[in-house]
Design a protein around this motif. Structure first.
Motif, PDB file in Angstrom:
ATOM      1  N   ASN A  50      -6.005  -0.781   0.116  1.00 59.44           N
ATOM      2  CA  ASN A  50      -6.093  -1.739   1.225  1.00 59.44           C
ATOM      3  C   ASN A  50      -6.779  -3.028   0.793  1.00 59.44           C
ATOM      4  OD1 ASN A  50      -4.923   0.179   2.830  1.00 59.44           O
ATOM      5  ND2 ASN A  50      -6.637   0.369   4.259  1.00 59.44           N
ATOM      6  N   ASP A  51      -7.842  -2.883   0.016  1.00 61.61           N
ATOM      7  CA  ASP A  51      -8.627  -4.041  -0.408  1.00 61.61           C
ATOM      8  C   ASP A  51      -7.782  -5.001  -1.233  1.00 61.61           C
ATOM      9  OD1 ASP A  51     -11.363  -5.212  -0.480  1.00 61.61           O
ATOM     10  OD2 ASP A  51     -11.099  -4.972  -2.632  1.00 61.61           O
ATOM     11  N   ASP A  52      -7.019  -4.474  -2.191  1.00 64.33           N
ATOM     12  CA  ASP A  52      -6.178  -5.314  -3.046  1.00 64.33           C
ATOM     13  C   ASP A  52      -5.040  -5.944  -2.250  1.00 64.33           C
ATOM     14  OD1 ASP A  52      -7.714  -4.784  -5.271  1.00 64.33           O
ATOM     15  OD2 ASP A  52      -6.456  -3.137  -5.970  1.00 64.33           O
ATOM     16  N   ALA A  53      -4.449  -5.173  -1.340  1.00 63.30           N
ATOM     17  CA  ALA A  53      -3.343  -5.688  -0.530  1.00 63.30           C
ATOM     18  C   ALA A  53      -3.813  -6.836   0.358  1.00 63.30           C
ATOM     19  CB  ALA A  53      -2.746  -4.575   0.321  1.00 63.30           C
ATOM     20  N   LEU A  54      -4.990  -6.691   0.975  1.00 68.32           N
ATOM     21  CA  LEU A  54      -5.524  -7.741   1.835  1.00 68.32           C
ATOM     22  C   LEU A  54      -5.906  -8.982   1.031  1.00 68.32           C
ATOM     23  CD1 LEU A  54      -7.693  -5.543   4.223  1.00 68.32           C
ATOM     24  CD2 LEU A  54      -5.675  -6.872   4.868  1.00 68.32           C
ATOM     25  N   ALA A  55      -6.369  -8.774  -0.194  1.00 65.25           N
ATOM     26  CA  ALA A  55      -6.714  -9.912  -1.051  1.00 65.25           C
ATOM     27  C   ALA A  55      -5.468 -10.739  -1.363  1.00 65.25           C
ATOM     28  CB  ALA A  55      -7.367  -9.421  -2.339  1.00 65.25           C
ATOM     29  N   LEU A  56      -4.380 -10.070  -1.769  1.00 63.97           N
ATOM     30  CA  LEU A  56      -3.144 -10.795  -2.071  1.00 63.97           C
ATOM     31  C   LEU A  56      -2.574 -11.439  -0.809  1.00 63.97           C
ATOM     32  CD1 LEU A  56      -1.042 -11.625  -4.147  1.00 63.97           C
ATOM     33  CD2 LEU A  56       0.237  -9.534  -3.604  1.00 63.97           C
ATOM     34  N   VAL A  79       0.809  -1.220   0.000  1.00 63.68           N
ATOM     35  CA  VAL A  79       0.000   0.000   0.000  1.00 63.68           C
ATOM     36  C   VAL A  79       0.842   1.269   0.000  1.00 63.68           C
ATOM     37  CG1 VAL A  79      -1.900  -1.177   1.174  1.00 63.68           C
ATOM     38  CG2 VAL A  79      -0.237   0.130   2.531  1.00 63.68           C
ATOM     39  N   ALA A  80       2.174   1.144   0.177  1.00 65.40           N
ATOM     40  CA  ALA A  80       3.036   2.335   0.182  1.00 65.40           C
ATOM     41  C   ALA A  80       2.970   3.035  -1.172  1.00 65.40           C
ATOM     42  CB  ALA A  80       4.472   1.947   0.515  1.00 65.40           C
ATOM     43  N   GLU A  81       2.871   4.360  -1.146  1.00 67.81           N
ATOM     44  CA  GLU A  81       2.733   5.146  -2.378  1.00 67.81           C
ATOM     45  C   GLU A  81       3.956   4.980  -3.282  1.00 67.81           C
ATOM     46  OE1 GLU A  81       0.141   6.729  -3.379  1.00 67.81           O
ATOM     47  OE2 GLU A  81      -1.034   6.399  -1.570  1.00 67.81           O
ATOM     48  N   THR A  82       3.708   4.925  -4.569  1.00 71.77           N
ATOM     49  CA  THR A  82       4.800   4.791  -5.534  1.00 71.77           C
ATOM     50  C   THR A  82       5.626   6.062  -5.633  1.00 71.77           C
ATOM     51  OG1 THR A  82       3.298   5.468  -7.319  1.00 71.77           O
ATOM     52  CG2 THR A  82       3.534   3.106  -6.919  1.00 71.77           C
ATOM     53  N   THR A  83       5.064   7.181  -5.179  1.00 70.78           N
ATOM     54  CA  THR A  83       5.769   8.465  -5.266  1.00 70.78           C
ATOM     55  C   THR A  83       6.549   8.797  -3.997  1.00 70.78           C
ATOM     56  OG1 THR A  83       3.739   9.573  -4.522  1.00 70.78           O
ATOM     57  CG2 THR A  83       4.113   9.428  -6.901  1.00 70.78           C
ATOM     58  N   SER A  84       6.417   7.977  -2.960  1.00 70.84           N
ATOM     59  CA  SER A  84       7.110   8.277  -1.708  1.00 70.84           C
ATOM     60  C   SER A  84       8.596   7.961  -1.835  1.00 70.84           C
ATOM     61  CB  SER A  84       6.498   7.475  -0.556  1.00 70.84           C
ATOM     62  OG  SER A  84       6.731   6.099  -0.743  1.00 70.84           O
ATOM     63  N   GLY A  97     -10.888  -9.432   6.446  1.00 74.62           N
ATOM     64  CA  GLY A  97     -10.267  -8.105   6.426  1.00 74.62           C
ATOM     65  C   GLY A  97     -10.802  -7.244   5.297  1.00 74.62           C
ATOM     66  N   GLN A  98     -10.972  -7.861   4.126  1.00 73.08           N
ATOM     67  CA  GLN A  98     -11.543  -7.121   2.998  1.00 73.08           C
ATOM     68  C   GLN A  98     -12.956  -6.634   3.306  1.00 73.08           C
ATOM     69  OE1 GLN A  98     -10.259 -10.322  -0.062  1.00 73.08           O
ATOM     70  NE2 GLN A  98     -10.682  -8.505  -1.281  1.00 73.08           N
ATOM     71  N   SER A  99     -13.753  -7.480   3.953  1.00 74.73           N
ATOM     72  CA  SER A  99     -15.142  -7.112   4.249  1.00 74.73           C
ATOM     73  C   SER A  99     -15.213  -5.913   5.183  1.00 74.73           C
ATOM     74  CB  SER A  99     -15.896  -8.296   4.843  1.00 74.73           C
ATOM     75  OG  SER A  99     -15.406  -8.616   6.129  1.00 74.73           O
ATOM     76  N   ALA A 100     -14.158  -5.721   5.981  1.00 72.36           N
ATOM     77  CA  ALA A 100     -14.135  -4.576   6.895  1.00 72.36           C
ATOM     78  C   ALA A 100     -14.092  -3.258   6.133  1.00 72.36           C
ATOM     79  CB  ALA A 100     -12.936  -4.671   7.840  1.00 72.36           C
ATOM     80  N   GLN A 101     -13.624  -3.298   4.882  1.00 68.41           N
ATOM     81  CA  GLN A 101     -13.573  -2.074   4.081  1.00 68.41           C
ATOM     82  C   GLN A 101     -14.977  -1.554   3.777  1.00 68.41           C
ATOM     83  OE1 GLN A 101     -10.302  -1.017   3.773  1.00 68.41           O
ATOM     84  NE2 GLN A 101     -10.056  -2.927   4.932  1.00 68.41           N
ATOM     85  N   ASN A 102     -15.978  -2.445   3.781  1.00 70.27           N
ATOM     86  CA  ASN A 102     -17.367  -2.051   3.540  1.00 70.27           C
ATOM     87  C   ASN A 102     -18.199  -2.041   4.820  1.00 70.27           C
ATOM     88  OD1 ASN A 102     -16.987  -1.869   0.696  1.00 70.27           O
ATOM     89  ND2 ASN A 102     -17.159  -4.094   0.547  1.00 70.27           N
ATOM     90  N   LEU A 103     -18.018  -3.077   5.654  1.00 75.51           N
ATOM     91  CA  LEU A 103     -18.839  -3.190   6.858  1.00 75.51           C
ATOM     92  C   LEU A 103     -18.345  -2.306   7.997  1.00 75.51           C
ATOM     93  CD1 LEU A 103     -19.363  -7.080   6.919  1.00 75.51           C
ATOM     94  CD2 LEU A 103     -20.962  -5.337   6.090  1.00 75.51           C
ATOM     95  N   GLY A 104     -17.033  -2.079   8.033  1.00 70.24           N
ATOM     96  CA  GLY A 104     -16.442  -1.290   9.114  1.00 70.24           C
ATOM     97  C   GLY A 104     -15.689  -2.160  10.107  1.00 70.24           C
TER      98      GLY A 104
END
Length: 465
Positions: A60-66, A46-51, A403-410
């Protein structure tokens, strides 16, 4: 396949076979490499490519999926790893092969490209599959049948896992998060090389464990060809039920590397009295720190508890562990409410959650490993240990989905839901304890088979050279 030791290792150190300490340090450094990488995994993605210290810039969703897929495959690969050990190489040689693949994987992961990241993950998946189930089975093979030191031996072995798990997020996490992600991955690779050197050096203490059954040996051939007895089949059934509990346990527990790791980074006030900001990855060490200081206490508690005549079966301990771990998420639900109100939550909520998770883990995880070595049929020793780690992997995958579901449910809803549902699951197991214990046929009783069925005495899963 490895079988029962006629003469378990005689050379001892501190009351245990010297081979235990070779496996202890091998696993310590293997887990150092794994948990060092794990502490950085989602944070790097999730670290920014420009940092200045650039990552992949994922959501977050994609990172947790992988993370879910990766951690699942790491442990599911234990099934072919166990099968290779049982049929072709034996446990000892398969651990050696797994260690070599892990050295390659962690080294490649340290290279700075997206392609090398995926290739490194692939080699780590294959390497863990070879090492993880077989080194655990070898621990059980160091002890004679009914040796009362076996459970304590697994606690000592588990300490090695968690010393590595404690040091890795602090060292690899700090270097990776504060200096360069790939330096952190590189330090994990160095740890794996150290573990492999220890294992190679210590082969002289592992002569009588982890060796392949010889099909030319009449007794070994008889073991391979003999069909499972009724007692063995019942024990397999109860092992499979215990694996369902393992899936559920790790589905909740492994929020640590995913959702809780990101929560620590994004929603926790990590300011330490105005002196410095605690890196989010360092919180990955809290669980292992508590294990190091509490493992002996928990193990001693259960020993005294059993001597008083109280219920102390493995299934009971696993159920209690699930309940205690679930209660830890109660603290995370409080933290989530606090973050909703103020924008961030205090660090002590995370620490309290990890404390309860640790006590729950100590009640469940090392006991599960010992339980398998007591019940698994001899000719399927490594495969069943592989199934255990596969169950762990499936739990990791479900953890990523939660963890992914927390992105929608909280986060609050997820943390509170785990607290309630997992506590009820633990209570249900306790209610069903008597019929489940009958399926073990006295494997954990001091006097042998509880039902005394003649002609069906089952040798536990240990090893012979």
């Amino acid at each position: 396949m490895a079988v029962i030791a006629d003469k378990p290792e005689k050379e001892e150190l501190f009351g245990h076979p010297k081979g235990l300490y070779i496996l202890f340090f091998t696993e310590l450094w293997e887990r150092f490499s794994y948990y060092g990488m794990r502490a950085l995994f989602t944070l790097f993605l999730v670290a920014e490519t420009t940092s200045e210290n650039a990552g992949f810039g994922w959501t977050n969703d994609d990172a947790l999926a992988l993370y879910g897929w990766y951690t699942m495959l790491v442990y599911v690969s234990s099934i072919p790893g166990g099968w290779i050990a049982d049929r072709f190489l034996g446990q000892k040689k398969t651990v050696m092969l797994g260690g070599i693949l892990l050295c390659i994987g962690h080294t490649v992961l340290a290279l700075n490209s997206e392609v090398s990241f995926y290739i490194g993950c692939l080699f780590i998946i294959l390497g863990v599959g070879g090492l993880k189930p077989n080194i655990s089975s070898m621990v059980g093979g160091l002890y004679k049948p009914k040796d009362e030191r076996r459970d304590l031996g697994f606690y000592i072995f588990y300490m090695g896992i968690n010393i590595g798990g404690f040091l890795a997020p602090i060292l690899c996490g700090y270097i990776g998060e504060q200096i360069n992600w790939h330096y952190g991955f590189g330090l994990a690779a160095i740890g794996m090389f150290v573990g492999q050197i220890v294992y190679i050096w210590g082969q002289k203490y592992l002569k009588d464990v982890g060796n392949l059954i010889s099909k030319n040996n009449e007794k070994d051939r008889e073991i391979l060809n003999r069909p499972l007895t009724r007692i063995e089949k019942d024990r397999v059934k109860v092992l499979l039920i215990s694996f369902l509990l393992i899936i559920l346990f790790w589905a909740a527990f492994e929020q640590a590397g995913g959702l809780m790791n990101l929560y620590a980074k994004q929603k926790t006030d990590r300011d330490f009295f105005g002196l410095f900001t605690v890196p989010a990855s360092v919180f990955q060490s809290v669980n292992s720190f508590f294990i190091i200081i509490l493992a002996t206490t928990v193990g001693t508690f259960w020993l005294r508890w059993r001597k008083k005549g109280n219920e102390a079966s493995s299934l009971f301990k696993i159920a209690i562990g699930i309940i205690i771990m679930a209660l830890g998420f109660g603290f995370m639900s409080i933290a989530a409410k606090e973050a909703e109100a103020t924008g961030s939550s205090a660090m002590y909520w995370l620490i309290l959650a990890y404390l309860f998770h640790t006590i729950g883990e100590l009640c469940s995880s090392p006991v599960s490993l010992s339980f398998i070595t007591k019940l698994a049929p001899l000719k399927y020793a490594s495969v069943i240990m592989g199934l255990y780690w596969a169950a762990t992997g499936l739990g990791n995958k479900i953890a990523g989905m939660i963890g992914q579901s927390a992105q929608n449910l909280g986060e609050f809803e997820i943390f509170l839901g785990i607290t309630i549902i997992w506590s009820l699951i633990g209570l249900l197991v306790i209610l069903l304890l008597k019929p489940l214990k009958r399926l073990t046929h006295g494997a954990e009783d001091d006097e042998g088979n509880a039902d005394g069925v003649a002609g069906e005495v089952i040798e536990p899963v240990t090893n012979r050279g």
